[in-house]
Design a protein around this motif. Sequence first.
Motif, PDB file in Angstrom:
ATOM      1  N   ALA A 255       0.838  -1.198   0.000  1.00 12.29           N
ATOM      2  CA  ALA A 255       0.000   0.000   0.000  1.00 12.29           C
ATOM      3  C   ALA A 255       0.874   1.250   0.000  1.00 12.29           C
ATOM      4  O   ALA A 255       1.904   1.299   0.671  1.00 12.29           O
ATOM      5  CB  ALA A 255      -0.913  -0.002   1.218  1.00 12.29           C
ATOM      6  N   PRO A 256       0.496   2.279  -0.746  1.00  9.89           N
ATOM      7  CA  PRO A 256       1.283   3.517  -0.767  1.00  9.89           C
ATOM      8  C   PRO A 256       1.176   4.264   0.549  1.00  9.89           C
ATOM      9  O   PRO A 256       0.202   4.106   1.293  1.00  9.89           O
ATOM     10  CB  PRO A 256       0.642   4.311  -1.905  1.00  9.89           C
ATOM     11  CG  PRO A 256      -0.773   3.821  -1.953  1.00  9.89           C
ATOM     12  CD  PRO A 256      -0.696   2.361  -1.602  1.00  9.89           C
ATOM     13  N   GLY A 257       2.181   5.077   0.833  1.00 12.56           N
ATOM     14  CA  GLY A 257       2.152   5.889   2.042  1.00 12.56           C
ATOM     15  C   GLY A 257       1.041   6.918   1.987  1.00 12.56           C
ATOM     16  O   GLY A 257       0.614   7.341   0.912  1.00 12.56           O
ATOM     17  N   LYS A 258       0.581   7.326   3.150  1.00 14.88           N
ATOM     18  CA  LYS A 258      -0.519   8.283   3.227  1.00 14.88           C
ATOM     19  C   LYS A 258      -0.092   9.706   2.902  1.00 14.88           C
ATOM     20  O   LYS A 258      -0.942  10.563   2.635  1.00 14.88           O
ATOM     21  CB  LYS A 258      -1.133   8.255   4.632  1.00 14.88           C
ATOM     22  CG  LYS A 258      -1.834   6.961   4.987  1.00 14.88           C
ATOM     23  CD  LYS A 258      -3.145   6.821   4.241  1.00 14.88           C
ATOM     24  CE  LYS A 258      -3.946   5.631   4.753  1.00 14.88           C
ATOM     25  NZ  LYS A 258      -5.252   5.519   4.083  1.00 14.88           N
ATOM     26  N   ASN A 259       1.213   9.992   2.971  1.00 11.13           N
ATOM     27  CA  ASN A 259       1.723  11.350   2.698  1.00 11.13           C
ATOM     28  C   ASN A 259       1.018  12.390   3.558  1.00 11.13           C
ATOM     29  O   ASN A 259       0.586  13.441   3.077  1.00 11.13           O
ATOM     30  CB  ASN A 259       1.542  11.721   1.219  1.00 11.13           C
ATOM     31  CG  ASN A 259       2.233  10.763   0.272  1.00 11.13           C
ATOM     32  OD1 ASN A 259       1.647  10.288  -0.676  1.00 11.13           O
ATOM     33  ND2 ASN A 259       3.503  10.474   0.533  1.00 11.13           N
ATOM     34  N   THR A 260       0.916  12.109   4.844  1.00 14.86           N
ATOM     35  CA  THR A 260       0.183  13.009   5.731  1.00 14.86           C
ATOM     36  C   THR A 260       0.853  14.374   5.876  1.00 14.86           C
ATOM     37  O   THR A 260       0.201  15.359   6.234  1.00 14.86           O
ATOM     38  CB  THR A 260       0.030  12.375   7.124  1.00 14.86           C
ATOM     39  OG1 THR A 260       1.331  11.997   7.608  1.00 14.86           O
ATOM     40  CG2 THR A 260      -0.854  11.145   7.061  1.00 14.86           C
ATOM     41  N   ILE A 261       2.155  14.435   5.616  1.00 16.15           N
ATOM     42  CA  ILE A 261       2.867  15.720   5.690  1.00 16.15           C
ATOM     43  C   ILE A 261       3.226  16.216   4.289  1.00 16.15           C
ATOM     44  O   ILE A 261       2.899  17.342   3.916  1.00 16.15           O
ATOM     45  CB  ILE A 261       4.134  15.598   6.554  1.00 16.15           C
ATOM     46  CG1 ILE A 261       3.755  15.254   7.994  1.00 16.15           C
ATOM     47  CG2 ILE A 261       4.935  16.899   6.512  1.00 16.15           C
ATOM     48  CD1 ILE A 261       4.942  15.049   8.905  1.00 16.15           C
ATOM     49  N   SER A 262       3.894  15.363   3.508  1.00 13.72           N
ATOM     50  CA  SER A 262       4.347  15.792   2.184  1.00 13.72           C
ATOM     51  C   SER A 262       3.183  16.100   1.254  1.00 13.72           C
ATOM     52  O   SER A 262       3.257  17.021   0.421  1.00 13.72           O
ATOM     53  CB  SER A 262       5.251  14.725   1.561  1.00 13.72           C
ATOM     54  OG  SER A 262       4.564  13.491   1.443  1.00 13.72           O
ATOM     55  N   GLY A 263       2.074  15.354   1.366  1.00 17.19           N
ATOM     56  CA  GLY A 263       0.916  15.602   0.504  1.00 17.19           C
ATOM     57  C   GLY A 263       0.353  16.999   0.669  1.00 17.19           C
ATOM     58  O   GLY A 263       0.252  17.760  -0.309  1.00 17.19           O
ATOM     59  N   PRO A 264      -0.026  17.398   1.904  1.00 13.42           N
ATOM     60  CA  PRO A 264      -0.543  18.763   2.079  1.00 13.42           C
ATOM     61  C   PRO A 264       0.469  19.844   1.726  1.00 13.42           C
ATOM     62  O   PRO A 264       0.099  20.892   1.190  1.00 13.42           O
ATOM     63  CB  PRO A 264      -0.888  18.806   3.578  1.00 13.42           C
ATOM     64  CG  PRO A 264      -1.109  17.389   3.965  1.00 13.42           C
ATOM     65  CD  PRO A 264      -0.169  16.590   3.122  1.00 13.42           C
ATOM     66  N   VAL A 265       1.755  19.588   2.016  1.00 14.67           N
ATOM     67  CA  VAL A 265       2.776  20.591   1.702  1.00 14.67           C
ATOM     68  C   VAL A 265       2.888  20.798   0.199  1.00 14.67           C
ATOM     69  O   VAL A 265       2.922  21.938  -0.297  1.00 14.67           O
ATOM     70  CB  VAL A 265       4.139  20.183   2.308  1.00 14.67           C
ATOM     71  CG1 VAL A 265       5.255  21.068   1.757  1.00 14.67           C
ATOM     72  CG2 VAL A 265       4.099  20.275   3.819  1.00 14.67           C
ATOM     73  N   ILE A 266       2.958  19.697  -0.560  1.00 12.51           N
ATOM     74  CA  ILE A 266       3.079  19.800  -2.018  1.00 12.51           C
ATOM     75  C   ILE A 266       1.823  20.430  -2.617  1.00 12.51           C
ATOM     76  O   ILE A 266       1.899  21.304  -3.494  1.00 12.51           O
ATOM     77  CB  ILE A 266       3.337  18.415  -2.629  1.00 12.51           C
ATOM     78  CG1 ILE A 266       4.722  17.910  -2.203  1.00 12.51           C
ATOM     79  CG2 ILE A 266       3.233  18.469  -4.149  1.00 12.51           C
ATOM     80  CD1 ILE A 266       5.013  16.500  -2.643  1.00 12.51           C
ATOM     81  N   LEU A 267       0.650  19.999  -2.130  1.00  9.59           N
ATOM     82  CA  LEU A 267      -0.594  20.562  -2.653  1.00  9.59           C
ATOM     83  C   LEU A 267      -0.681  22.049  -2.337  1.00  9.59           C
ATOM     84  O   LEU A 267      -1.040  22.858  -3.200  1.00  9.59           O
ATOM     85  CB  LEU A 267      -1.789  19.822  -2.055  1.00  9.59           C
ATOM     86  CG  LEU A 267      -3.163  20.362  -2.460  1.00  9.59           C
ATOM     87  CD1 LEU A 267      -3.365  20.247  -3.962  1.00  9.59           C
ATOM     88  CD2 LEU A 267      -4.272  19.622  -1.711  1.00  9.59           C
ATOM     89  N   GLY A 268      -0.343  22.420  -1.102  1.00 10.80           N
ATOM     90  CA  GLY A 268      -0.394  23.830  -0.720  1.00 10.80           C
ATOM     91  C   GLY A 268       0.579  24.668  -1.536  1.00 10.80           C
ATOM     92  O   GLY A 268       0.247  25.777  -1.963  1.00 10.80           O
ATOM     93  N   GLY A 269       1.780  24.130  -1.741  1.00  8.21           N
ATOM     94  CA  GLY A 269       2.766  24.860  -2.534  1.00  8.21           C
ATOM     95  C   GLY A 269       2.326  25.037  -3.974  1.00  8.21           C
ATOM     96  O   GLY A 269       2.465  26.117  -4.550  1.00  8.21           O
ATOM     97  N   ALA A 270       1.760  23.973  -4.557  1.00 10.17           N
ATOM     98  CA  ALA A 270       1.291  24.061  -5.945  1.00 10.17           C
ATOM     99  C   ALA A 270       0.113  25.014  -6.056  1.00 10.17           C
ATOM    100  O   ALA A 270       0.020  25.799  -7.014  1.00 10.17           O
ATOM    101  CB  ALA A 270       0.902  22.677  -6.449  1.00 10.17           C
ATOM    102  N   ALA A 271      -0.807  24.952  -5.092  1.00 15.88           N
ATOM    103  CA  ALA A 271      -1.965  25.847  -5.129  1.00 15.88           C
ATOM    104  C   ALA A 271      -1.528  27.304  -5.000  1.00 15.88           C
ATOM    105  O   ALA A 271      -2.039  28.184  -5.702  1.00 15.88           O
ATOM    106  CB  ALA A 271      -2.936  25.488  -4.010  1.00 15.88           C
ATOM    107  N   LEU A 272      -0.573  27.564  -4.109  1.00 18.51           N
ATOM    108  CA  LEU A 272      -0.082  28.929  -3.944  1.00 18.51           C
ATOM    109  C   LEU A 272       0.619  29.420  -5.207  1.00 18.51           C
ATOM    110  O   LEU A 272       0.381  30.539  -5.676  1.00 18.51           O
ATOM    111  CB  LEU A 272       0.867  28.998  -2.748  1.00 18.51           C
ATOM    112  CG  LEU A 272       1.515  30.358  -2.464  1.00 18.51           C
ATOM    113  CD1 LEU A 272       0.439  31.394  -2.153  1.00 18.51           C
ATOM    114  CD2 LEU A 272       2.516  30.260  -1.317  1.00 18.51           C
TER     115      LEU A 272
END
Length: 293
Positions: A255-272
């Motif tokens: 199963a892939p990792g949940k990316n509980t930290i990297s996921g929101p950080v990458i999404l937030g950075g891309a959205a910004l």
Amino acid sequence: MIWLTFLPAALALTLGVALGAASLPLHPSWAARLLVTVAATTTVATIGTLVFVTVNYAATLFPRAAARLPEWALFGDDRPVPAALGVPATALTCLGAATAARLSARWAREVRRAQRISQGVVESDTPMALAVPGRDGGVLVSRGLLRALDRAQLRVVFEHEASHLRHRHHHYLALGALAAGTVPPLRRLNTRLRFALERWADEDAAEAIGDRTLVAHTIARVALAHSSRAPEPPPFPAFTGSGVVQRVEALLDTAPGKNTISGPVILGGAALATGLLVSSAWQLDHALGLTFL
């Protein structure tokens, strides 16, 4: 008008094309969120820039009417927009508007059609399952699917489709289709988005059932049964309609990792980043006062 007027849209479009060509090392849920965010903002930046040029070209053709426009809607200098730039921008703006209207109407029509038949079992021998959005929606299955699968496999299908409904994946699909239709270079990104949504639902089903192998075998079985019969195009992507082989391989792996930290950080950075590109796609010529033409 300055060349920086076009730079934000060009950068956003470059990012969208790059994400359409690259495989993201993220959990499917975060990959889907990132892709749809970039698709939406890139579309706004690109179409917004075309509208901006179109408005200024119209101001060049009709200077008296331009006097009534607010200052923010016009370029910072008084030089006319040449036809070599204004005509293509106007044509692309009209084409984009027509495409958006057509896609929106078709999507609404397909939703209404699916909702009309979603309360019962579809009398078809083709195994299929669809997540129909809306208050009158639900999980739509065919008689062929019910005959092809046992109870455990049917649970996989319903958990998968319930994930689509729970996370409102129809909004992602609509935005992706709109982006691909109005900005053709984003078609590959839309393909990856659709695959990420299926993988997201696969992982939710595997977590709910606790058996990744069962989910993989169910997807493969429905795909084989479906391919052996005449296709009946459903109004929404089918249970096995996107990247079946890759999805099965992923489920047979860990199963892939949940990316509980990297996921929101990458999404937030891309959205910004893309949000800034969208906002700066307008009026950079006023801010810097540099001329392009």
